[in-house]
Structure formats: structure tokens, C-alpha cells
Enzyme design. Structure first.
Site, mmCIF file in Angstrom:
data_model
loop_
_atom_site.group_PDB
_atom_site.id
_atom_site.type_symbol
_atom_site.label_atom_id
_atom_site.label_comp_id
_atom_site.label_asym_id
_atom_site.label_seq_id
_atom_site.Cartn_x
_atom_site.Cartn_y
_atom_site.Cartn_z
ATOM 1 C CB CYS A 1 37.975 -39.593 -11.818
ATOM 2 S SG CYS A 1 36.615 -40.477 -12.580
ATOM 3 N NE ARG B 1 32.118 -40.032 -11.372
ATOM 4 C CZ ARG B 1 32.552 -39.833 -10.150
ATOM 5 N NH1 ARG B 1 33.260 -40.742 -9.565
ATOM 6 N NH2 ARG B 1 32.281 -38.732 -9.528
ATOM 7 C CG ASP C 1 38.632 -35.011 -19.628
ATOM 8 O OD1 ASP C 1 39.455 -35.256 -18.738
ATOM 9 O OD2 ASP C 1 37.800 -34.089 -19.547
ATOM 10 N NE ARG D 1 40.961 -34.118 -11.021
ATOM 11 C CZ ARG D 1 39.748 -34.452 -11.468
ATOM 12 N NH1 ARG D 1 39.205 -35.604 -11.095
ATOM 13 N NH2 ARG D 1 39.095 -33.666 -12.275
ATOM 14 C CE LYS E 1 31.979 -36.051 -15.583
ATOM 15 N NZ LYS E 1 33.301 -35.723 -15.654
ATOM 16 C CG ASN E 2 33.623 -32.396 -17.376
ATOM 17 O OD1 ASN E 2 33.122 -33.088 -16.485
ATOM 18 N ND2 ASN E 2 34.772 -32.707 -17.950
HETATM 19 N N1 EPU Z 1 45.275 -27.508 -10.673
HETATM 20 C C1 EPU Z 1 46.028 -26.980 -9.638
HETATM 21 N N2 EPU Z 1 45.375 -26.197 -8.708
HETATM 22 C C2 EPU Z 1 44.065 -25.918 -8.788
HETATM 23 C C3 EPU Z 1 43.304 -26.461 -9.841
HETATM 24 C C4 EPU Z 1 43.941 -27.251 -10.784
HETATM 25 O O1 EPU Z 1 47.217 -27.217 -9.543
HETATM 26 O O2 EPU Z 1 43.558 -25.203 -7.923
HETATM 27 C C5 EPU Z 1 45.933 -28.334 -11.698
HETATM 28 C C6 EPU Z 1 45.400 -29.752 -11.725
HETATM 29 O O3 EPU Z 1 46.058 -30.583 -10.811
HETATM 30 C C7 EPU Z 1 45.662 -30.134 -13.166
HETATM 31 C C8 EPU Z 1 45.452 -28.834 -13.922
HETATM 32 O O4 EPU Z 1 45.589 -27.798 -12.955
HETATM 33 O O5 EPU Z 1 46.971 -30.547 -13.333
HETATM 34 C C9 EPU Z 1 44.106 -28.683 -14.605
HETATM 35 O O6 EPU Z 1 43.057 -28.962 -13.693
HETATM 36 P P1 EPU Z 1 41.617 -28.304 -13.829
HETATM 37 O O7 EPU Z 1 41.344 -27.486 -12.626
HETATM 38 O O8 EPU Z 1 41.477 -27.656 -15.160
HETATM 39 O O9 EPU Z 1 40.682 -29.585 -13.766
HETATM 40 P P2 EPU Z 1 39.270 -29.694 -13.102
HETATM 41 O O10 EPU Z 1 38.529 -28.417 -13.282
HETATM 42 O O11 EPU Z 1 39.360 -30.241 -11.729
HETATM 43 C C10 EPU Z 1 38.031 -30.432 -15.257
HETATM 44 C C11 EPU Z 1 37.220 -31.623 -15.681
HETATM 45 C C12 EPU Z 1 38.133 -32.821 -15.857
HETATM 46 C C13 EPU Z 1 39.223 -32.477 -16.874
HETATM 47 C C14 EPU Z 1 39.973 -31.216 -16.455
HETATM 48 C C15 EPU Z 1 40.976 -30.746 -17.475
HETATM 49 C C16 EPU Z 1 35.136 -31.213 -14.559
HETATM 50 C C17 EPU Z 1 34.171 -31.581 -13.503
HETATM 51 N N3 EPU Z 1 36.250 -31.913 -14.635
HETATM 52 O O12 EPU Z 1 38.602 -30.797 -14.017
HETATM 53 O O13 EPU Z 1 37.317 -33.849 -16.370
HETATM 54 O O14 EPU Z 1 40.127 -33.545 -16.970
HETATM 55 O O15 EPU Z 1 39.025 -30.145 -16.238
HETATM 56 O O16 EPU Z 1 40.368 -30.489 -18.693
HETATM 57 O O17 EPU Z 1 34.884 -30.297 -15.346
HETATM 58 C C18 EPU Z 1 36.689 -36.060 -16.791
HETATM 59 O O18 EPU Z 1 35.685 -35.610 -17.359
HETATM 60 O O19 EPU Z 1 37.026 -37.278 -16.853
HETATM 61 C C19 EPU Z 1 37.522 -35.160 -16.012
HETATM 62 C C20 EPU Z 1 38.378 -35.584 -15.104
#
Ligand code: EPU
Length: 417
Positions: A116, A396, A304, A121, A22-23
Site C-alpha cells: 500500500c 489484503r 491503521d 515509506r 496479518k502484520n
Molecule cells: N520509517 C522511516 N524509515 C524506515 C522505516 C520507517 O522513516 O526505515 C517511517 C515510516 O515512513 C513511517 C514510520 O517510520 O512514517 C513508521 O513506519 P514503520 O516502519 O513502523 O511501518 P512498516 O513497518 O513499514 C507496519 C505495518 C503497517 C503499519 C505500520 C505502522 C506491516 C507489514 N505493515 O509498516 O501496516 O501502518 O507498521 O504501524 O507490518 C497496514 O496494515 O495497512 C499497514 C500499512
């Protein structure tokens, strides 16, 4: 609205096929907008987030056909269009439209991403990256407006290791003039998958999967065919469910390397894990040891999988401590597990879990992985029926969940609320 009903207590047995990730999918779909000719994606999961994303691509003028696991995206008629609200608000990963449209048209206006919301975030690192590439970023009545006359390569150090920011910067930088270096990049397999697609489209990206990614910008990108990697989180969830029900399950179509941290933790608890070329077999046992788990960025234990792992740890003897170093407060599953009789307390970024039996209850999935946790918990309960509302979250990330679990011998079904 539907709810998921589980009459648990049956060991899962058999084989489950894992879908595409999915991601990855939610990043590959917007990445395809950077091409000027048709992109074909294979092994696409049949998920609501993918359906919403394909509608967004069509709203932007892309032609999309989707049959089974194959999606064809023809981006030749794409137009630059602001997307301040509507479908973009339904998805977290709509933020990838920022990098993709910025790369394609030099501008993007995208409403704040949904998805979610287990805790705030932020996307400051994405924005830092776009600005470093020469874009101007403004907040326009709750939408993010990003524009650049000419994107220029830059050296970008991410203050936080972020999957989303790493991918978003790769998307935009693929079309920038000159070279971009992302330092302290995230290393998740989904990042390699996106780089592989972009390179097949003609991009020049090196180092994806390491903490330094180098991107040499190109003038144009073309179509290609790409097969999505297996979903390591879906696979990990079935590994957990197999162990929690003391079952014997072959989890097929996986890349075992992507699940090394999960495998190590299961072995430490006393679960038998057998790694094959593209499959993992889990054989559960009568008792498990309590362990400590730290959710970290890849290759650490995936955040996750932290929620479903909480449910498995209720089945261990003794006290386990599960800490999440990616998200500090991703514990919406805990109060619901407590309603099912679990002895868990949250202290700071850790859940302290004392093993013991669970009981059936009516519970609510407040996010996707919380839903996975409650499903695992329900499968372990031998008396009564567990009712889980909030199934739309589970949809999802887990396609064919009921069919898959039934094929493994579980007594599960969906009912209207
Ligand atoms: N963060 C910041 N600033 C940013 C971006 C992230 O402070 O600009 C922080 C976040 O708050 C968090 C950490 O950095 O504490 C990591 O966040 P990341 O950006 O890696 O997460 P994401 O890209 O928004 C993806 C997955 C999530 C998964 C995370 C971590 C997707 C669409 N989502 O989210 O998946 O938990 O990476 O591996 O790829 C899920 O599948 O249930 C899910 C939430």
C-alpha cells in the site's frame, strides 16, 4: 476485478470471529526461513498477502502446505536466490526477506517492496541496522543487495520508531555472532509475536514489546509450532463498524489489551464498550460526541485504524480532529468520503471532520485501510447502494469480510466490475 456492494443502514448484530494478525503473519512466514526444520503456524489469516508470501517461500525452495488456518513450512531445502522482482514487488512485507535471508545465508538480493503506497515509506532504518551488524548494502538496479561474511552483534539506535526495521534487525541479529541491542525499538504486539516465534525456534531475544530489545545470536535455529496473535486492526475495524451502525456486536478472539487506545476513544465518544477475557462487546448509541484522535506508535491509537475511524467520526455531532503522527499524509480515503457527502478537510497531518449524514456513491479504495473506511461508511448509509472498487486492497487485510458482515446482518455482496 470485483467491487463491493453495500446497502447500508442496518445495525450490525451478533458475533464476529477475528483472524490471526496479518502484520504478524507476513513477518512470521519469512522468520520461519531461519529454521532448519519444519515450522508450523496456527491461526493464519486467509489473505492474499499470505498466499503471495507462501509462493515466495516455495520459490526459495521451501516446502509449504496450507490448510485452513494452519501452514507448515519446511525450510530444509532452502536455497539462497536473488529475488529482484516478481512477487516481492507485490508486498510491502517482502522487506523481511532481507533480514531472514541475511541471517540464514549471509546474503540477500530483494527488489524494492510494494504494498500500500499511501505515501513514501523509506527503509533507511532497516539498512542502518543491517550495516551496523556488519553487512554491506548496495542498490543493484533497483534491488537491495545485502551481504556479510559474518554478522556481528551491535548496538543500534533507531532514529525512527519502526515496526519493520525492529523486526528485520531481530531476524538478522538472531544469527549474528554476539549480542545486539536495539534502542528506540517499536513496541507493537506483532513484534512480541515474532520474538516469541524466534525464541521457540531457539533464538535468545529479551525485551520485545519494550523500547530496548536484546538479542544474543545463536548458531542455528530449529522448527517449532506457533499460534499467531489475533488481528487487532481487523478487530478495531469491526468495533468501529459496530459503533457506526449503532449495532451490538461481540468481537471474539481478541486480546483486549491490544485495543486499549481504540476502546478509550470509543468510550470518549459515548459508545458502550465491554471488555471480556478474549472478546469485546460494542453497543452503539443514537448519538456520539465529536472527539480528537492522534494516531501514534503503539500503545497509541493505531495509524491503521485512523482511516476507518474517520468514517465513524462523520457520525458524531460536532467537529472532530484526527491527526496521524506515524504517516503524515495517509488520507486517500478522505476525497472518497467527501464524495459520499462527508464534510472533511485535510490540513497538514490532520483531518478535520464535521459530523453529518453520508450518502451512497461509487467510490474507489486506494489502499487497504481506505477500503475499510469506505466499507464502514457504506454500512451507515440507509438509502441507495455504495459501490466500492479496489476490493483487491481490502482482501489484503480482511478475510471473510462479506461473510462476516452478512452474518452480522449487513446487506453486502461482491459483483464483477
Ligand atoms: N520509517 C522511516 N524509515 C524506515 C522505516 C520507517 O522513516 O526505515 C517511517 C515510516 O515512513 C513511517 C514510520 O517510520 O512514517 C513508521 O513506519 P514503520 O516502519 O513502523 O511501518 P512498516 O513497518 O513499514 C507496519 C505495518 C503497517 C503499519 C505500520 C505502522 C506491516 C507489514 N505493515 O509498516 O501496516 O501502518 O507498521 O504501524 O507490518 C497496514 O496494515 O495497512 C499497514 C500499512
Amino acid at each position: 476485478m470485483e467491487k463491493l456492494m453495500i446497502r447500508g443502514g442496518r445495525p450490525l448484530r451478533g458475533t464476529v470471529q477475528i483472524s490471526g494478525a496479518k502484520n504478524s503473519a507476513v513477518a512470521l512466514l519469512p522468520a520461519s526461513l531461519l529454521a532448519e526444520t519444519e515450522v508450523v503456524l496456527d491461526n493464519l489469516p486467509q489473505l492474499s498477502d499470505v498466499a503471495v508470501y507462501s509462493e515466495i517461500l516455495q520459490e526459495l525452495g521451501g516446502k509449504v502446505t496450507w490448510e485452513g488456518g494452519v501452514m507448515k513450512i519446511d525450510p530444509s531445502g532452502l536455497v539462497s536466490k536473488p529475488m529482484p522482482n516478481g512477487k516481492v514487488n507485490l508486498l510491502r512485507a517482502s522487506y523481511y526477506l532481507m533480514g531472514a535471508l541475511l541471517g540464514r545465508f549471509g546474503e540477500a538480493t530483494i527488489g524494492l517492496p510494494g504494498g500500500c503506497n499511501f505515501e513514501p515509506r523509506p527503509i533507511d532504518q532497516h539498512i542502518k541496522g543491517f550495516e551496523a551488524l556488519g553487512a554491506t548494502v548496495t542498490n543493484d538496479h533497483g534491488s537491495i543487495r545485502i551481504s556479510a561474511k559474518q554478522l556481528r552483534g551491535a548496538k543500534i539506535y533507531l532514529d525512527v520508531v519502526s515496526v519493520g526495521a525492529t523486526i528485520n534487525i531481530m531476524l538478522a541479529a538472531s544469527k549474528a555472532k554476539g549480542s545486539t541491542i536495539i534502542e528506540n525499538a517499536a513496541k507493537e504486539p506483532e513484534i512480541i509475536d515474532v520474538a516469541t516465534l524466534l525464541n521457540s525456534m531457539g533464538a535468545k531475544i529479551k525485551g520485545a514489546g519494550t523500547e530496548t530489545i536484546r538479542i544474543e545470536g545463536v548458531d542455528s535455529l530449529h522448527g517449532c509450532r506457533h499460534s499467531i496473535i489475533p488481528d487487532r486492526i481487523q478487530a478495531g475495524t469491526y468495533m468501529i463498524a459496530a459503533a457506526a451502525t449503532r449495532g451490538d456486536v461481540l468481537i471474539d478472539n481478541v486480546i483486549p489489551k491490544h485495543l486499549e487506545a481504540m476502546t478509550a476513544k470509543l468510550l470518549e465518544m459515548g459508545v458502550q464498550v465491554y471488555e471480556l477475557d478474549e472478546a469485546i462487546r460494542i453497543v452503539g448509541g443514537p448519538s456520539y460526541e465529536a472527539i480528537d484522535v492522534k494516531a501514534l506508535v503503539y500503545p497509541g491509537f493505531a495509524t491503521d485504524l485512523q482511516s476507518p475511524m474517520t468514517s465513524l467520526l462523520t457520525q458524531a455531532t460536532g467537529v472532530s480532529i484526527l491527526s496521524d503522527y506515524v504517516y503524515s499524509n495517509r488520507f486517500k480515503h478522505v476525497p472518497e468520503l467527501v464524495r459520499m457527502g462527508a464534510k472533511i478537510r485535510v490540513e497538514g497531518r490532520s483531518a478535520i471532520i464535521e459530523g453529518g449524514p453520508l450518502n451512497a456513491a461509487k467510490v474507489q479504495a486506494a489502499d487497504l485501510r481506505a477500503g475499510a473506511a469506505l466499507t464502514v461508511a457504506g454500512l451507515t448509509v440507509s438509502e441507495g447502494i455504495t459501490e466500492i472498487t479496489g476490493v483487491e486492497y481490502i482482501d489484503r487485510g480482511y478475510d471473510f469480510l462479506v461473510d462476516n458482515l452478512r452474518r452480522l446482518g449487513a446487506d453486502v455482496w461482491r459483483e464483477n466490475e
